[in-house]
Design an enzyme around this catalytic site. Sequence first.
Site, short mmCIF file in Angstrom:
data_model
loop_
_atom_site.label_atom_id
_atom_site.label_comp_id
_atom_site.label_asym_id
_atom_site.label_seq_id
_atom_site.Cartn_x
_atom_site.Cartn_y
_atom_site.Cartn_z
N LYS A 11 52.30 15.57 77.11
CA LYS A 11 51.86 16.94 76.89
C LYS A 11 50.34 16.99 76.84
O LYS A 11 49.65 15.99 76.62
CB LYS A 11 52.43 17.50 75.57
CG LYS A 11 51.96 16.79 74.29
CD LYS A 11 50.60 17.24 73.77
CE LYS A 11 50.18 16.48 72.52
NZ LYS A 11 48.76 16.70 72.16
N PRO A 99 49.32 7.29 79.22
CA PRO A 99 48.26 6.56 78.52
C PRO A 99 48.53 6.46 77.02
O PRO A 99 49.09 7.37 76.41
CB PRO A 99 47.02 7.42 78.79
CG PRO A 99 47.32 8.11 80.08
CD PRO A 99 48.79 8.38 80.06
N VAL A 100 48.14 5.32 76.45
CA VAL A 100 48.39 5.02 75.04
C VAL A 100 47.19 5.48 74.20
O VAL A 100 46.04 5.38 74.62
CB VAL A 100 48.64 3.51 74.85
CG1 VAL A 100 48.81 3.16 73.39
CG2 VAL A 100 49.86 3.08 75.66
N ALA A 101 47.47 5.96 72.97
CA ALA A 101 46.44 6.45 72.06
C ALA A 101 45.51 7.42 72.78
O ALA A 101 44.30 7.28 72.79
CB ALA A 101 45.64 5.28 71.48
N MET A 104 48.24 12.54 74.15
CA MET A 104 49.23 13.12 75.05
C MET A 104 50.66 12.97 74.52
O MET A 104 51.63 13.18 75.25
CB MET A 104 49.12 12.48 76.43
CG MET A 104 47.75 12.67 77.08
SD MET A 104 47.72 12.18 78.82
CE MET A 104 48.54 13.60 79.57
N ALA A 105 50.79 12.61 73.23
CA ALA A 105 52.10 12.51 72.57
C ALA A 105 53.01 11.47 73.20
O ALA A 105 54.23 11.62 73.23
CB ALA A 105 52.81 13.87 72.53
N GLY A 106 52.42 10.36 73.69
CA GLY A 106 53.22 9.33 74.34
C GLY A 106 54.30 8.74 73.45
O GLY A 106 55.46 8.59 73.86
N SER A 108 55.50 10.13 70.65
CA SER A 108 56.40 11.20 70.22
C SER A 108 57.42 11.56 71.29
O SER A 108 58.59 11.80 71.01
CB SER A 108 55.59 12.45 69.85
OG SER A 108 54.78 12.21 68.72
N ASP A 141 54.96 16.02 66.19
CA ASP A 141 55.02 16.43 67.60
C ASP A 141 56.39 16.21 68.23
O ASP A 141 56.65 16.71 69.33
CB ASP A 141 53.99 15.65 68.43
CG ASP A 141 52.58 16.19 68.28
OD1 ASP A 141 52.41 17.30 67.74
OD2 ASP A 141 51.64 15.50 68.72
#
Length: 300
Positions: A11, A99-101, A104-106, A108, A141
Amino acid sequence: METFTLKAYAKVNLGLDVVKRLPNGYHQVKMIMQTVGIYDELVFTKKEQGITVTVEGEGLPEGCVPADENNLIYKAARQMMEHYGVAEGIHIHLRKKIPVAAGMAGGSTDAAATYKGVNRMFRLGVTEEEICQMAVQVGADVPYCVKGGTALSEGIGEILTMLPDAPACHVLVAKPDIAVSTKFVYENLHADKLQYHPDIDGMVEAIGAGSLDGVTERMANVLETVTIKAYPVIAQIKELMEAHGAKRALMSGSGPTVFGIYDQEEQAREGYQAMCRSGLARQVFLTGFVNPAKEDGNAG
């Protein structure tokens, strides 16, 4: 052995306002959340007992996505299976592309897909609303990620009002080679001293009217006041996107990912190429808005 794959979509925040800091240390927010076409894949396989998680992804820093009980995937699966008394086991393999950290709510969205996957694997018949009630215990999220699409998010992020699909556009996403701590950003935000608050209500109206200009004119994120000071590269990425045709560029969440909105595909492609050449970002994507509920093969 029964197995299937679900997509977990990232997101961005088209608008992000922090209303105030609450007595419990959380922050009251008002945000417009939007799903984009960047996704992780989760492969679910039934097994005799227990929960196991494995992770693959290019260039993932060691330990950034734990494959144990600290992973939100593991937490979501355990919560769901214990609550509904599932005696069998499940293996979940994560193909990490978001992408991590990155804001973008990866994590969640992976948890959200896990609730759906466990529900489907063991034919539990749990409704989306029931999943959302459980999911908020794993992360604020996560309920939004269960639903996806375009939404107004309030409270600490758990109060959702689903909106019409946002106007179609091209979205350039760039993640610099840094990781930002959400905790650091919120701890250094002085919500009572903010000089500007985004027009979230106006953006809701613009989305309802199908006005992309109305959306981009109101795009703003108060967390930039903290993150850009600490990481000036975020401002550089925003400037490059807007110099190459973006109607507006904005940091997503607590950062450091930046996204730019384009109404012309050719300009978006030129912006993508310029971003790749610039060396400002480690990961660059050209995508668009999506509504996962309308995507095939991703039903809970």
